[in-house]
Design a protein around this motif. Structure first.
Motif, short mmCIF file in Angstrom:
data_model
loop_
_atom_site.label_atom_id
_atom_site.label_comp_id
_atom_site.label_asym_id
_atom_site.label_seq_id
_atom_site.Cartn_x
_atom_site.Cartn_y
_atom_site.Cartn_z
N ASP B 13 0.83 -1.21 0.00
CA ASP B 13 0.00 0.00 0.00
C ASP B 13 0.86 1.26 0.00
O ASP B 13 0.54 2.25 -0.64
N LEU B 14 1.96 1.16 0.72
CA LEU B 14 2.81 2.33 0.89
C LEU B 14 3.37 2.83 -0.44
O LEU B 14 3.59 4.03 -0.64
N PHE B 15 3.62 1.90 -1.37
CA PHE B 15 4.29 2.29 -2.62
C PHE B 15 3.42 2.17 -3.86
O PHE B 15 3.80 2.61 -4.94
N SER B 16 2.23 1.60 -3.71
CA SER B 16 1.50 1.20 -4.92
C SER B 16 1.00 2.38 -5.76
O SER B 16 0.85 2.25 -6.96
N GLN B 17 0.77 3.50 -5.13
CA GLN B 17 0.17 4.61 -5.89
C GLN B 17 1.17 5.69 -6.32
O GLN B 17 0.78 6.65 -6.98
N MET B 18 2.41 5.55 -5.96
CA MET B 18 3.35 6.63 -6.25
C MET B 18 3.81 6.59 -7.71
O MET B 18 3.66 5.58 -8.40
N ALA B 19 4.37 7.70 -8.18
CA ALA B 19 4.85 7.78 -9.56
C ALA B 19 5.99 6.78 -9.79
O ALA B 19 6.84 6.60 -8.92
N ASP B 20 5.97 6.16 -10.97
CA ASP B 20 7.01 5.21 -11.35
C ASP B 20 8.40 5.77 -11.13
O ASP B 20 9.27 5.12 -10.54
N GLU B 21 8.55 6.96 -11.59
CA GLU B 21 9.85 7.62 -11.52
C GLU B 21 10.35 7.71 -10.06
O GLU B 21 11.51 7.44 -9.76
N HIS B 22 9.44 8.04 -9.16
CA HIS B 22 9.85 8.16 -7.76
C HIS B 22 10.15 6.81 -7.15
O HIS B 22 11.11 6.65 -6.38
N PHE B 23 9.34 5.84 -7.50
CA PHE B 23 9.59 4.50 -6.96
C PHE B 23 10.95 3.98 -7.43
O PHE B 23 11.74 3.46 -6.62
N THR B 24 11.19 4.15 -8.71
CA THR B 24 12.47 3.70 -9.26
C THR B 24 13.63 4.39 -8.55
O THR B 24 14.62 3.76 -8.19
N SER B 25 13.45 5.67 -8.32
CA SER B 25 14.50 6.42 -7.66
C SER B 25 14.74 5.88 -6.24
O SER B 25 15.89 5.72 -5.80
N LEU B 26 13.67 5.57 -5.53
CA LEU B 26 13.81 5.00 -4.18
C LEU B 26 14.56 3.67 -4.24
O LEU B 26 15.47 3.41 -3.44
N VAL B 112 13.62 8.70 1.49
CA VAL B 112 12.19 8.58 1.78
C VAL B 112 11.60 9.96 2.04
O VAL B 112 10.55 10.31 1.51
N ARG B 113 12.32 10.76 2.83
CA ARG B 113 11.80 12.09 3.14
C ARG B 113 11.76 12.98 1.89
O ARG B 113 10.82 13.75 1.71
N ALA B 114 12.75 12.82 1.02
CA ALA B 114 12.77 13.64 -0.20
C ALA B 114 11.60 13.28 -1.11
O ALA B 114 10.89 14.17 -1.61
N ILE B 115 11.39 12.00 -1.32
CA ILE B 115 10.30 11.58 -2.22
C ILE B 115 8.95 11.91 -1.58
O ILE B 115 8.00 12.25 -2.28
N PHE B 116 8.91 11.81 -0.27
CA PHE B 116 7.69 12.17 0.45
C PHE B 116 7.28 13.62 0.11
O PHE B 116 6.11 13.93 -0.09
N ASP B 117 8.28 14.49 0.01
CA ASP B 117 8.00 15.89 -0.33
C ASP B 117 7.54 16.05 -1.77
O ASP B 117 6.76 16.94 -2.09
N ALA B 118 8.05 15.17 -2.63
CA ALA B 118 7.82 15.36 -4.06
C ALA B 118 6.58 14.65 -4.58
O ALA B 118 6.01 15.04 -5.60
#
Lengths: 232, 232
Positions: B13-26, B112-118
């Motif tokens: 659930d935590l990652f399923s809705q985020m942008a591909d680009e951000h997930f890949t970056s994480l 995590v904190r950076a992507i959280f902001d974006a």
DNA sequence: CCGTCAGATTGACTTTTATCAATCGATTTG
DNA sequence: CAAATCGATTGATAAAAGTCAATCTGACGG
């Protein structure tokens, strides 16, 4: 809502960074009400229709099961309560009742969720608030599972003392029966626990506590930042 | 990180809705490591440098004070742990150790904190996760404060049974000593508590539990959704 | 197959905590 | 003011939980 109150709410971490427009919109939909003492504001199990903000007075969060009940926390102004249920749109896990005459703002949960979607600063603030709440409960759980009731009382007194500025004499801000419930013991046991702390220099007179020997009490209580949280 | 694992993490659930680009970056910044059993991954009090994701195995979250320790929760795949500390950039409140050979992904907290902001979808997921965690701990605290150890065990068995599909015979997924610690009692007391449930039709054989009389046990345990949480 | 070892269990005992009943004390109220 | 009331305290007792020591059991390695 009167302007000064709105300004005080705005200062809360939860609302301080959000866009003016969104804050105004939230406040427009809010009700403010005065409640007498001992009114049940919320009953556990009910749907969470409003985020509550305590403006003045105090509120007890408690919970019941099988004829027993226990006090989980006391809310003091100015702060919000039941944020998690509001956000999750889930039933309240705790009941709430006023301890004294209290003034409370009610923001429809729907509005909170809508603005949460629209305002990323607000979303971030909610995250911080929830993380804080989570950590507080974890600390409380450690306190319960790792300490005896005497140790919990000793550490509670030290926390309270720190909160009062570190002075040797200070007041409890609870009725003793509620303090007992918060600490997970009976009122009778709390009386005995106070006596049990006499050898460490603690004296009690009504709600007035005197810590006669700071070092002794601390040596017994062994306060720990990861439970008693002087930091975060 | 191998692709199938990344895909499994993506499904959380935590990652399923985020942008591909951000997930890949994480995931690019993540380490994946295998740990043997009984390794201390995290020590309470230390700064929280990584968000942990358990891919396989199991992890015990525990806490110590004054020579005592207690098990707070068990993490099972696939899920994250220590999200609150990561987000708050605050010290861990609990220690973590592997119970068995485990595979764990480590994502730098900073990322995590950076992507959280974006990524506002990610932010929303974090809010939901934290609210969920908060509510779980509140339930655990109610369990501790409102029930005797016998009642906690009875309700634990009913939860476990439900988790196993409601069958009359099922397996404990804990070593008994850890179960005792999770339930806030000693191993000796757990043994006696199992005996104390015999009159309600509970029989134990090693880790195999048989509930002989469902109605009897439920009548004694009085399970409650606001503590034992069949819903949210 | 036997010995070792760790976890589980049991029994005896202690400590901690809760319960029940009575009393005290302060405050409120008629 | 006197009666009533509510919370706090105390004492006696019971129940719950922890501790310590001994034994049992089953898994594992030699």
């Amino acid at each position: 809502m009167p302007d000064p109150e709105s300004r005080d709410i705005r200062k809360l971490d939860l609302f301080s960074q959000m866009a003016d427009e969104h804050f105004t919109s939230l406040m427009r939909g809010a009700y403010v009400q005065n409640f007498p003492a001992q009114v049940e504001l919320i009953t556990e199990g009910e749907p969470s229709d409003f985020l509550h903000i305590l403006i003045s007075g105090s509120v007890d969060l408690f919970s019941s099961w099988n004829g027993r009940d226990t006090s989980m926390a006391t809310v003091r102004p100015i702060s919000t309560f039941i944020l998690a249920a509001t956000i999750k749109d889930a039933p309240y896990l705790m009941s709430a009742r006023t301890l004294e005459k209290s003034r409370i703002a009610l923001i429809p949960s729907q509005d909170v969720r809508a603005i949460f979607d629209a305002d990323s600063n607000f979303a971030r603030a909610i995250v911080m608030e929830l993380a804080q709440c989570y950590r507080s409960v974890i600390k409380a759980q450690k306190d319960l599972k790792l300490r005896t009731s005497l140790e919990r009382l000793a550490n509670y007194l030290l926390r309270q003392q720190r909160h009062a500025g570190g002075v040797a004499v200070f007041e409890l801000d609870f009725e003793k029966r509620r303090l007992a419930s918060v600490l997970g013991m009976t009122p009778e046991n709390l009386s005995r626990a106070f006596k049990g702390l006499q050898p460490y220099g603690v004296t009690v007179n009504g709600t007035r506590i005197t810590i006669g020997n700071q070092a002794d009490l601390e040596h017994f209580a062994k306060p720990n930042p990861l439970i008693d949280g002087f930091t975060s």
